[in-house]
Design a protein around this motif. Structure first.
Motif, mmCIF file in Angstrom:
data_model
loop_
_atom_site.group_PDB
_atom_site.id
_atom_site.type_symbol
_atom_site.label_atom_id
_atom_site.label_comp_id
_atom_site.label_asym_id
_atom_site.label_seq_id
_atom_site.Cartn_x
_atom_site.Cartn_y
_atom_site.Cartn_z
ATOM 1 N N ASN A 222 0.823 -1.220 0.000
ATOM 2 C CA ASN A 222 0.000 0.000 0.000
ATOM 3 C C ASN A 222 0.848 1.257 0.000
ATOM 4 O O ASN A 222 0.544 2.221 -0.698
ATOM 5 C CB ASN A 222 -0.928 0.019 1.216
ATOM 6 C CG ASN A 222 -2.040 -1.002 1.076
ATOM 7 O OD1 ASN A 222 -2.345 -1.442 -0.038
ATOM 8 N ND2 ASN A 222 -2.626 -1.390 2.198
ATOM 9 N N THR A 223 1.903 1.242 0.815
ATOM 10 C CA THR A 223 2.783 2.411 0.899
ATOM 11 C C THR A 223 3.349 2.758 -0.481
ATOM 12 O O THR A 223 3.317 3.913 -0.917
ATOM 13 C CB THR A 223 3.946 2.138 1.873
ATOM 14 O OG1 THR A 223 3.379 1.783 3.138
ATOM 15 C CG2 THR A 223 4.843 3.352 2.033
ATOM 16 N N LEU A 224 3.816 1.728 -1.161
ATOM 17 C CA LEU A 224 4.374 1.935 -2.507
ATOM 18 C C LEU A 224 3.308 2.461 -3.464
ATOM 19 O O LEU A 224 3.523 3.394 -4.234
ATOM 20 C CB LEU A 224 4.923 0.623 -3.046
ATOM 21 C CG LEU A 224 6.413 0.357 -2.877
ATOM 22 C CD1 LEU A 224 6.751 -1.012 -3.420
ATOM 23 C CD2 LEU A 224 7.246 1.425 -3.599
ATOM 24 N N HIS A 225 2.141 1.817 -3.406
ATOM 25 C CA HIS A 225 1.031 2.142 -4.279
ATOM 26 C C HIS A 225 0.584 3.599 -4.082
ATOM 27 O O HIS A 225 0.440 4.346 -5.049
ATOM 28 C CB HIS A 225 -0.114 1.182 -3.973
ATOM 29 C CG HIS A 225 -1.226 1.259 -4.950
ATOM 30 N ND1 HIS A 225 -1.124 0.733 -6.217
ATOM 31 C CD2 HIS A 225 -2.461 1.810 -4.849
ATOM 32 C CE1 HIS A 225 -2.256 0.949 -6.865
ATOM 33 N NE2 HIS A 225 -3.083 1.598 -6.056
ATOM 34 N N ASN A 226 0.404 3.976 -2.804
ATOM 35 C CA ASN A 226 -0.039 5.338 -2.504
ATOM 36 C C ASN A 226 0.977 6.381 -2.952
ATOM 37 O O ASN A 226 0.603 7.423 -3.503
ATOM 38 C CB ASN A 226 -0.296 5.497 -0.994
ATOM 39 C CG ASN A 226 -1.488 4.664 -0.560
ATOM 40 O OD1 ASN A 226 -2.307 4.271 -1.402
ATOM 41 N ND2 ASN A 226 -1.579 4.376 0.726
ATOM 42 N N ALA A 227 2.232 6.097 -2.727
ATOM 43 C CA ALA A 227 3.279 7.031 -3.134
ATOM 44 C C ALA A 227 3.255 7.212 -4.644
ATOM 45 O O ALA A 227 3.359 8.328 -5.155
ATOM 46 C CB ALA A 227 4.635 6.516 -2.674
ATOM 47 N N GLU A 228 3.074 6.115 -5.331
ATOM 48 C CA GLU A 228 3.021 6.142 -6.788
ATOM 49 C C GLU A 228 1.892 7.054 -7.265
ATOM 50 O O GLU A 228 2.071 7.872 -8.158
ATOM 51 C CB GLU A 228 2.763 4.717 -7.293
ATOM 52 C CG GLU A 228 3.661 4.279 -8.444
ATOM 53 C CD GLU A 228 3.562 2.784 -8.640
ATOM 54 O OE1 GLU A 228 2.514 2.337 -9.143
ATOM 55 O OE2 GLU A 228 4.506 2.066 -8.239
ATOM 56 N N GLN A 229 0.711 6.868 -6.629
ATOM 57 C CA GLN A 229 -0.453 7.670 -7.025
ATOM 58 C C GLN A 229 -0.252 9.153 -6.754
ATOM 59 O O GLN A 229 -0.752 9.985 -7.496
ATOM 60 C CB GLN A 229 -1.697 7.172 -6.295
ATOM 61 C CG GLN A 229 -2.255 5.923 -6.969
ATOM 62 C CD GLN A 229 -3.621 5.565 -6.449
ATOM 63 O OE1 GLN A 229 -3.965 5.876 -5.315
ATOM 64 N NE2 GLN A 229 -4.407 4.915 -7.279
ATOM 65 N N ARG A 230 0.475 9.442 -5.676
ATOM 66 C CA ARG A 230 0.725 10.854 -5.359
ATOM 67 C C ARG A 230 1.938 11.385 -6.109
ATOM 68 O O ARG A 230 2.306 12.535 -5.951
ATOM 69 C CB ARG A 230 0.952 11.014 -3.852
ATOM 70 C CG ARG A 230 -0.336 10.890 -3.037
ATOM 71 C CD ARG A 230 -0.131 11.443 -1.627
ATOM 72 N NE ARG A 230 0.896 10.715 -0.908
ATOM 73 C CZ ARG A 230 0.631 9.698 -0.061
ATOM 74 N NH1 ARG A 230 -0.606 9.311 0.148
ATOM 75 N NH2 ARG A 230 1.599 9.083 0.549
#
Ligand SMILES: [Zn+2]
Lengths: 339, 235
Positions: A222-230
């Motif tokens: 999730n951390t990776l995913h969220n960072a990617e989206q932001r």
């Protein structure tokens, strides 16, 4: 002076074809491991059918090399020990049937060894065991705290409720785009990064020695995913360090707590993940402060799957007269307490 | 010359002991049960009853497939390990040849059949000539429809042998008609003594590198190769 005991061990539970000869359960006379890791890399993990095929190709080669290294013949041996479980069923069967054939051909006692008992007894190749002892077993398929009050007696006081630590490592490594097997890569990257990312630690309910890593694994993803989206960049080294930090903190804290509660004389690290430098260092630091507990960590070569550990554990069963007959099978889900 | 023959390539577990051409003993069970569990006990029991010790053996013969991957591996592993540790030669014989040999006195073509699911079979084409079993068409994994069409072209009698043919009776009849003779389970099953007899003249293999004849790649490997091909095509 009692007679020396020589046991030949065989191990084929996953993707290593291995044979070894051990003297008196403690001394390595010969130790041969043929790894298939290169063959499985392109598939991103161990493919059971391919592993089984490799074992058939390697089994007599490895056996011959072992006897050659030892300069021994079957006449010098006292028993044949083999991993009978747990593991990949198709892989286990190769070792089991080869061991049965050897025992029959040379009329030697046959001994079935639990794979994890093997990992624990790898420590006895380094130092004599003193009881009670606590073993932290961490590998691709296992995360367990096992209490031993005497030889051959295993009590699981804590185990993972979902993923094994090694599994979590592999999945996180895949998310970071690292090649298989991912554990060692994360261990290496973690050294170069800083644990700056806040990740959960699953302590579970008060007093429990069980583990859980699936929440941590999801948090990393999730951390990776969220960072990617932001559109933010996370340094993979930092993520690796944070992930490893969380795993190691839980593992060491529970091990220390159990070591105190059960007043053990030794703490043993066992299993493939025992090769992890971060984990070794953290345990060494913690147990340096506990004066009456000895910490045993086998050398890297004895942490990963090998047959020396199977012969070592098998020697204890030999001394206890616990033999199998030729109807022994491979047992993929073998329970260490029932064994 | 005492010889042990082992066949675990299908559900039929077969073990036999031969002294040259002469059959000393034969053990056959046809159970839907694990070979890993029962192969070695069967070998032990037969040898004990025949009063043959492992050290008396001069050669090992094994059915090398095709058949069940796991099944064949168990037989081959036992055979390899026995032969290596007793330091005696090892010979491998096609599991299909063993099945074909059960029709020793049939004068025309023999197509042994081991079912391979989804309409496919393991088969080959064999024929006895002057008491010797000859291979006419290589062992293969093939769609039974295609195989029957190929055999129809021969315009000769073909005996289909093996217990799995009852699964395919209608298809065989439909394509080949009266030229097809269907030999069912009670007569044509793999006999380990025939395996032993075929193995008598079979030259010894290189022991370490000997592996089953799976005929097919492991599924993961086949898919991987397909992917590589596709990538090459797409540049
Ligand atoms: Zn292991």
């Amino acid at each position: 002076m009692e007679k020396d005991i020589y046991v030949l061990g065989l191990e084929t539970s996953c993707d290593e074809t291995a044979a070894a000869i051990i003297k008196n359960g403690r001394e390595i006379i010969a130790n041969v491991v043929s790894s298939q890791i290169e063959s499985h890399k392109r598939f991103g993990g161990v493919v059971p059918e391919i592993a089984s095929r490799h074992h058939v190709e390697q089994i007599t080669v490895v056996l011959e090399e072992t006897l050659k290294q030892a300069g021994m013949t079957f006449n010098d041996l006292h028993a044949i020990a083999v991993t009978k479980g747990p593991g990949l069923v198709g892989s286990l069967l190769i070792g089991v049937n080869a061991a049965k054939a050897l025992a029959f051909a040379h009329q030697l006692p046959l001994i079935g060894v639990h794979h994890i008992a093997g990992h624990i007894y790898a420590n006895r190749l380094v130092e004599e065991l003193t009881f009670p002892l606590l073993s932290l077993v961490v590998s691709g398929g296992h995360t367990e705290l096992i209490l031993m009050k005497e030889h051959g007696d295993f009590q699981v006081i804590g185990e993972t409720r979902d993923d094994a630590a090694g599994e979590a490592y592999d999945k996180v490594a895949r998310t970071l785009g690292l090649p298989y097997p991912g554990g060692p890569h994360i261990d290496r990257m973690a050294v170069e990064g800083e644990a700056t990312i806040d990740l959960p630690r699953a302590w579970l309910e008060e007093g429990s020695y069980d583990f859980s890593f699936s929440g941590l694994k999801s948090a990393v993803i999730n951390t990776l995913h969220n960072a990617e989206q932001r559109g933010e960049y996370i340094k993979p080294e930092d993520l690796a360090a944070s992930f490893q930090g969380s795993v190691i903190e839980v593992l060491t804290a529970k091990t220390v707590k159990a070591a105190k509660e059960f007043e053990v004389k030794q703490v043993l690290l066992a299993g493939g993940v025992a090769a992890n430098k971060g984990l070794r260092k953290a345990l060494e630091k913690q147990f340096a402060e506990l004066k009456n507990v000895d910490l045993l960590i086998p050398p890297l070569s004895l942490c990963t799957d090998n047959a020396a550990m199977i012969a070592a554990a098998g020697t204890v069963l030999y001394e206890q007269g616990k033999f199998e007959n030729l109807a022994m099978n491979g047992y993929p889900g073998l329970d260490i307490e029932q064994n | 010359m005492k010889m042990l023959a082992i066949d675990t390539s299908t559900y039929t577990l077969g073990v036999s002991l031969l002294n040259g051409e002469e059959i000393i003993g034969e053990h056959i069970t046809d159970l839907n049960k694990n070979h890993s569990l029962r192969a070695m006990p069967a070998i032990e029991a037969l040898m004990k009853e025949c009063e043959v010790k492992p050290a008396d053996l001069k050669k090992i013969v094994v059915a090398k497939g095709p058949g069940s991957y796991t099944g064949v591996r168990i037989g081959v592993t036992i055979a390899k390990t026995l032969a290596w540790s007793l330091n005696i030669p090892l010979a491998g014989v096609s599991s299909l040849a063993v099945l074909a040999a059960s029709a020793r006195y049939y004068p025309s073509y023999i197509s042994p059949i081991i079912d391979a699911r989804r309409g496919r079979v393991y088969t080959g084409l064999y024929r006895f000539e002057e008491g010797k079993l000859n291979l006419v068409k290589e062992d293969r994994n093939v769609l039974l429809t295609d195989w029957c069409e190929e055999l129809k072209e021969l315009n000769e009698d073909v005996l289909f042998a093996g217990k799995d043919i009852h699964l395919h009776e209608n298809l065989i009849r439909e394509v080949i008609g009266r030229r097809a003779l269907l030999g069912g389970a009670n007569i044509f099953y793999p006999r380990p003594s025939e395996l032993g007899r075929l193995g008598l003249t079979e030259p010894a293999v290189d022991l370490h590198s000997f592996v089953p004849n799976y005929i097919r790649l492991a599924e993961a490997e086949a898919k991987w190769l397909e992917q590589q091909e596709a990538e090459k095509r797409n540049g």
